[in-house]
Design a protein around this motif. Structure first.
Motif, short mmCIF file in Angstrom:
data_model
loop_
_atom_site.label_atom_id
_atom_site.label_comp_id
_atom_site.label_asym_id
_atom_site.label_seq_id
_atom_site.Cartn_x
_atom_site.Cartn_y
_atom_site.Cartn_z
N SER A 3 0.84 -1.18 0.00
CA SER A 3 0.00 0.00 0.00
C SER A 3 0.88 1.23 0.00
O SER A 3 1.76 1.37 0.84
N ASN A 17 -5.89 4.29 4.21
CA ASN A 17 -4.82 3.30 4.10
C ASN A 17 -4.78 2.41 5.33
O ASN A 17 -4.68 1.19 5.22
N THR A 21 -5.55 -1.53 5.31
CA THR A 21 -4.52 -2.44 5.81
C THR A 21 -5.10 -3.39 6.86
O THR A 21 -4.89 -4.60 6.81
N VAL A 33 3.43 -1.74 3.98
CA VAL A 33 3.09 -0.33 3.73
C VAL A 33 4.33 0.37 3.17
O VAL A 33 5.40 0.33 3.77
#
Length: 146
Positions: A3, A17, A21, A33
């Motif tokens: 991500s 985000n 996640t 990430v």
């Protein structure tokens, strides 16, 4: 799943985000990430999916570089709410269509994430692509929506 998010002050994009996640991890999906473009491009590969939570915040040259890298990797790229300019650089051939009212749509593809998500409230900007390699899961009207 990798991500890409911005590393600046907390924002709506970062909250999206973080929630994405957590959702992916809860489903047993490994998440890395990436907070820089270099980290994201380094993680791209055939068995990865890159989730870009703020594609409009990338510069045009960053968008082109990201597209070149992910296209060469054969992995998947998922863009969250890209504008027309970002779409043209990150997903050439995909078009951002005019806004549509929100309605419940059912997935019409075999993509596991869409099947797992089930029906979704979809509306606003609709994305269409004539490319046969695009996975279009939530059709709206006569054209498949990506």
């Amino acid at each position: 799943m990798t991500s890409l998010t911005t590393a600046d002050k907390p924002s709506l994009h970062q909250l999206a985000n973080q929630r994405s996640t957590r959702l992916l991890k809860a489903r047993g999906i490994s998440v890395t990430v990436a907070t820089t473009l270099d980290e994201a491009t380094a993680a791209a590969g055939p068995d990865t999916a890159l989730l870009v939570t703020a594609p409009n915040l990338l510069t045009p040259s960053q968008q082109r570089r990201l597209h070149e890298t992910t296209a060469a990797s054969s992995g998947r790229t998922l863009l969250i709410a890209p504008g027309a300019a970002a779409v043209s650089r990150l997903a050439p051939g995909v078009r951002a269509e005019p806004h549509r009212p929100v309605s419940v749509l059912h997935p019409s593809c075999a993509f596991p994430a869409a099947r797992s998500a089930g029906p979704a409230d979809m509306g606003g900007v609709r994305y269409t692509a004539p490319d046969s390699t695009t996975t279009a899961c939530y059709p709206s009207g006569r054209a498949p929506a990506c």
